[in-house]
Design a protein around this motif. Sequence first.
Motif, PDB file in Angstrom:
ATOM      1  N   ASP A   3     -10.832 -14.666   3.423  1.00  5.75           N
ATOM      2  CA  ASP A   3     -11.074 -13.954   2.170  1.00  5.75           C
ATOM      3  C   ASP A   3     -10.437 -12.560   2.166  1.00  5.75           C
ATOM      4  O   ASP A   3      -9.952 -12.056   3.183  1.00  5.75           O
ATOM      5  CB  ASP A   3     -12.570 -13.858   1.909  1.00  5.75           C
ATOM      6  N   SER A  50     -12.162 -13.768  -3.275  1.00  6.28           N
ATOM      7  CA  SER A  50     -10.938 -14.265  -3.916  1.00  6.28           C
ATOM      8  C   SER A  50     -11.259 -14.966  -5.229  1.00  6.28           C
ATOM      9  O   SER A  50     -10.549 -14.797  -6.233  1.00  6.28           O
ATOM     10  CB  SER A  50     -10.204 -15.238  -2.981  1.00  6.28           C
ATOM     11  N   GLU A  51     -12.321 -15.751  -5.231  1.00  4.54           N
ATOM     12  CA  GLU A  51     -12.714 -16.486  -6.435  1.00  4.54           C
ATOM     13  C   GLU A  51     -13.176 -15.538  -7.541  1.00  4.54           C
ATOM     14  O   GLU A  51     -12.865 -15.748  -8.720  1.00  4.54           O
ATOM     15  CB  GLU A  51     -13.802 -17.497  -6.074  1.00  4.54           C
ATOM     16  N   LYS A  52     -13.887 -14.477  -7.148  1.00  3.93           N
ATOM     17  CA  LYS A  52     -14.331 -13.486  -8.131  1.00  3.93           C
ATOM     18  C   LYS A  52     -13.129 -12.731  -8.694  1.00  3.93           C
ATOM     19  O   LYS A  52     -13.028 -12.493  -9.914  1.00  3.93           O
ATOM     20  CB  LYS A  52     -15.317 -12.516  -7.480  1.00  3.93           C
ATOM     21  N   VAL A  85      -8.435 -23.616  -3.300  1.00  2.00           N
ATOM     22  CA  VAL A  85      -8.957 -24.645  -4.209  1.00  2.00           C
ATOM     23  C   VAL A  85      -7.868 -25.227  -5.105  1.00  2.00           C
ATOM     24  O   VAL A  85      -8.164 -25.892  -6.095  1.00  2.00           O
ATOM     25  CB  VAL A  85     -10.129 -24.098  -5.061  1.00  2.00           C
ATOM     26  N   LEU A 109      -6.161 -19.202  -9.967  1.00  2.00           N
ATOM     27  CA  LEU A 109      -6.798 -20.192  -9.086  1.00  2.00           C
ATOM     28  C   LEU A 109      -6.343 -19.938  -7.649  1.00  2.00           C
ATOM     29  O   LEU A 109      -5.173 -20.144  -7.323  1.00  2.00           O
ATOM     30  CB  LEU A 109      -6.429 -21.620  -9.511  1.00  2.00           C
ATOM     31  N   LYS A 136     -11.250 -14.428 -11.398  1.00  2.00           N
ATOM     32  CA  LYS A 136     -11.904 -14.442 -12.705  1.00  2.00           C
ATOM     33  C   LYS A 136     -11.856 -13.079 -13.395  1.00  2.00           C
ATOM     34  O   LYS A 136     -12.148 -12.969 -14.585  1.00  2.00           O
ATOM     35  CB  LYS A 136     -13.360 -14.889 -12.563  1.00  2.00           C
ATOM     36  N   GLU A 179     -15.008 -24.672  -3.618  1.00  2.00           N
ATOM     37  CA  GLU A 179     -15.435 -23.509  -4.397  1.00  2.00           C
ATOM     38  C   GLU A 179     -16.631 -22.865  -3.703  1.00  2.00           C
ATOM     39  O   GLU A 179     -17.564 -23.548  -3.291  1.00  2.00           O
ATOM     40  CB  GLU A 179     -15.828 -23.951  -5.806  1.00  2.00           C
TER      41      GLU A 179
END
Length: 370
Positions: A104, A336-338, A319, A315, A341, A330
């Motif tokens: 991350d 990274s995912e936050k 994932v 993305l 977005k 997920e």
Amino acid sequence: MKIPMLDLSEQYQTLKNEMLTALDQVMSSSHFILGDNVKKLEADVAAYSHVQHGIGVANGSDAIHIALQAAGVKSGDEVITTPFTFFATGGSIVRAGATPVYIDIDPVTFNLDPKKIEAAITEKTKAIIPVHLYGQTADMEEICAIADKHQLAVIGDAAQAIGAKHKGKTVAEYGTAATYSFFPTKNLGAYGDAGMVVTNDDQVAENSRVIRVHGSKPKYYHHVLGYNSRLDEMQAAVLNVKFPHLDKWSELRRERAAIYTHLLNEQLGDLVKTPVEKEGNYHVFHQYTIRVEKRDELQAFLKEQGVQTMIYYPLPLHVQPVFKDLGYKEGDMPESEKAAKEALSLPMFPELKQEQQEYVVAKIAEFFKK
């Protein structure tokens, strides 16, 4: 007002006569592959990067792939990197026969979090690829200290960070090698695809030169499996015209970044997180990227108002469907995912006018007032 994400037309008009002369000289010479323009660019970029070797290749993706192979990465190896980056970073690892191991990011800089590296190291780990995202270097001293401890190669993905520095050193002075992209949108952009490997390692440089010409040395004698990945004379000629202006353009980007930060902080406060230049870094702002809630709604609103923005990147790699066999899911990389977005890149180029920036910020403020 119509404000593009990037406008290269003014830059071209400024350099047009010099550019056309340089291209005409290439065509008149009839020497199109690995000629004097490539040699000059390789020497100048290497010197600029404070390293001994520059090896021009066809594009930034190939630069990563070739640097990995030149450093000895092979089938069965693992390479640690970030999932919050352009696909080429992870794709090049797989093309080299290795497996990407994602860890991350630091949510402040968007770069690889060094504190997560050692837990990801296994007996198969061969290299680390830190990505100097948006034009800011990763924590290279800490990353290289870990790499040295475990005898790992470090290949810096500096596609967005030519000219960036960490504690006074260029991105190329850290680790085994660094790679540049000269895609047209980059801070130093060609008029097509182009890239370069830069290194102080004599063997990595020699291996890279052999790999880019089908693995042949001498010609028609092939000892390794290489590729057709050469920086051509036309693109090198374009880059040679542009290169002397790079530092000035970097300073203009930094000035525009400071204007954005002042306006956004003044008008929106905590509603928008502005970029943070980490202490000891020289950020070249390939992108000016903010973090906001309701990012997609804001982007749609700005588009209606004539402001082009981009999402880098929607993305994360862990994932992406193509990497599903790696077993990530997920939730594995929450930062990274936050970021995927919330991150939104605003128009950024050296010729951007202050009134254009004021309009962009005014429209962001208008969105949040609604």
